[in-house]
Design a protein around this motif. Structure first.
Motif, PDB file in Angstrom:
ATOM      1  N   LEU A  26       0.844  -1.202   0.000  1.00  0.00           N
ATOM      2  CA  LEU A  26       0.000   0.000   0.000  1.00  0.00           C
ATOM      3  C   LEU A  26       0.876   1.246   0.000  1.00  0.00           C
ATOM      4  CD1 LEU A  26      -2.701  -1.022   2.640  1.00  0.00           C
ATOM      5  CD2 LEU A  26      -2.975  -0.882   0.155  1.00  0.00           C
ATOM      6  N   GLU A  27       0.468   2.263  -0.761  1.00  0.00           N
ATOM      7  CA  GLU A  27       1.229   3.506  -0.842  1.00  0.00           C
ATOM      8  C   GLU A  27       0.376   4.679  -0.391  1.00  0.00           C
ATOM      9  OE1 GLU A  27       2.939   4.066  -4.706  1.00  0.00           O
ATOM     10  OE2 GLU A  27       4.000   2.155  -4.638  1.00  0.00           O
ATOM     11  N   THR A  28       0.950   5.513   0.469  1.00  0.00           N
ATOM     12  CA  THR A  28       0.291   6.726   0.942  1.00  0.00           C
ATOM     13  C   THR A  28       1.294   7.865   0.842  1.00  0.00           C
ATOM     14  OG1 THR A  28      -0.955   5.409   2.552  1.00  0.00           O
ATOM     15  CG2 THR A  28      -0.959   7.804   2.833  1.00  0.00           C
ATOM     16  N   GLU A  29       0.948   8.873   0.042  1.00  0.00           N
ATOM     17  CA  GLU A  29       1.784  10.063  -0.056  1.00  0.00           C
ATOM     18  C   GLU A  29       1.293  11.076   0.982  1.00  0.00           C
ATOM     19  OE1 GLU A  29       3.171  11.115  -4.301  1.00  0.00           O
ATOM     20  OE2 GLU A  29       1.107  10.326  -4.491  1.00  0.00           O
ATOM     21  N   ILE A  30       2.232  11.685   1.686  1.00  0.00           N
ATOM     22  CA  ILE A  30       1.885  12.658   2.727  1.00  0.00           C
ATOM     23  C   ILE A  30       2.478  14.002   2.344  1.00  0.00           C
ATOM     24  CG2 ILE A  30       2.149  13.255   5.162  1.00  0.00           C
ATOM     25  CD1 ILE A  30       2.498  10.154   5.624  1.00  0.00           C
ATOM     26  N   PHE A  31       1.615  15.015   2.357  1.00  0.00           N
ATOM     27  CA  PHE A  31       2.023  16.398   2.079  1.00  0.00           C
ATOM     28  C   PHE A  31       1.759  17.178   3.369  1.00  0.00           C
ATOM     29  CE2 PHE A  31       1.017  14.437  -1.899  1.00  0.00           C
ATOM     30  CZ  PHE A  31       1.993  14.915  -2.777  1.00  0.00           C
ATOM     31  N   TYR A  32       2.821  17.559   4.032  1.00  0.00           N
ATOM     32  CA  TYR A  32       2.792  18.132   5.381  1.00  0.00           C
ATOM     33  C   TYR A  32       3.089  19.621   5.255  1.00  0.00           C
ATOM     34  CZ  TYR A  32       3.668  17.331  10.441  1.00  0.00           C
ATOM     35  OH  TYR A  32       3.625  17.288  11.814  1.00  0.00           O
ATOM     36  N   ASN A  33       2.063  20.447   5.309  1.00  0.00           N
ATOM     37  CA  ASN A  33       2.172  21.876   5.084  1.00  0.00           C
ATOM     38  C   ASN A  33       3.130  22.539   6.086  1.00  0.00           C
ATOM     39  OD1 ASN A  33       1.372  24.327   3.750  1.00  0.00           O
ATOM     40  ND2 ASN A  33       0.121  24.797   5.544  1.00  0.00           N
ATOM     41  N   LEU A  34       4.010  23.419   5.586  1.00  0.00           N
ATOM     42  CA  LEU A  34       4.982  24.095   6.443  1.00  0.00           C
ATOM     43  C   LEU A  34       4.827  25.607   6.381  1.00  0.00           C
ATOM     44  CD1 LEU A  34       8.197  22.082   5.537  1.00  0.00           C
ATOM     45  CD2 LEU A  34       6.638  21.703   7.453  1.00  0.00           C
ATOM     46  N   LYS A  35       5.122  26.230   7.488  1.00  0.00           N
ATOM     47  CA  LYS A  35       5.192  27.694   7.574  1.00  0.00           C
ATOM     48  C   LYS A  35       6.536  28.051   8.193  1.00  0.00           C
ATOM     49  CE  LYS A  35       1.096  28.676   6.105  1.00  0.00           C
ATOM     50  NZ  LYS A  35       0.873  29.380   4.860  1.00  0.00           N
ATOM     51  N   SER A  36       7.171  29.046   7.632  1.00  0.00           N
ATOM     52  CA  SER A  36       8.492  29.462   8.160  1.00  0.00           C
ATOM     53  C   SER A  36       8.335  30.424   9.312  1.00  0.00           C
ATOM     54  CB  SER A  36       9.295  30.115   7.061  1.00  0.00           C
ATOM     55  OG  SER A  36       9.557  29.192   6.036  1.00  0.00           O
TER      56      SER A  36
END
Length: 147
Positions: A137-147
């Motif tokens: 199983l594949e799960t892509e994770i996009f973890y939003n960042l703020k500087s």
């Protein structure tokens, strides 16, 4: 896969449904409920799609579950449109059972901390095609960042 930080815009337009997650239930219950509604609408309207499920976690335990469509639906569709825009994000592809996603999230959090960044919602997961073999199983994770 090791997490990577991208300082570039990621934008995706999704069509699906949303609701506030009941914290007395499992997140998977809410996600499946929403995705069942999405796929029912897609089948009933005969909508062309790209085939992968997206789940967006937002403030206040708000969840959006949807898919990318080839063309926007007609006005008679019940699907909600959501643009997800990330200007900077950590990315990692998890391969294996969903029950082990926490390990991947731990590695993302460590990478973010070491980079002097911090996480801010939304957070998006993109699920690859189903496989009976959970190790694939594949799960892509996009973890939003703020500087």
């Amino acid at each position: 896969m090791e997490p990577v930080i991208f300082n570039q815009r990621k934008m995706v337009t999704l069509f699906g449904f949303s609701k506030t997650h009941d914290q007395q239930k499992r997140y998977s219950d809410t996600i499946f409920e929403l995705l069942d509604k999405v796929w029912k609408e897609v089948r009933e309207k005969g909508l062309s799609h790209k085939g992968t499920n997206h789940v967006v976690y937002e403030n206040g335990h708000h969840i959006f579950a949807g898919i990318e469509l080839v063309l926007p639906p007609n006005e008679d569709s019940l699907l909600e449109m959501k643009d997800v825009i990330l200007e900077k994000y950590a990315y990692c592809k998890h391969i294996g059972p969903y029950s082990e996603l926490d390990k991947t999230y731990e590695s993302i959090r460590a990478k973010v901390k070491a980079s002097d960044e911090y996480h801010e919602l939304p957070l998006m997961e993109v699920y690859g095609h189903w496989n009976e073999d959970e190790t694939k199983l594949e799960t892509e994770i996009f973890y939003n960042l703020k500087s």
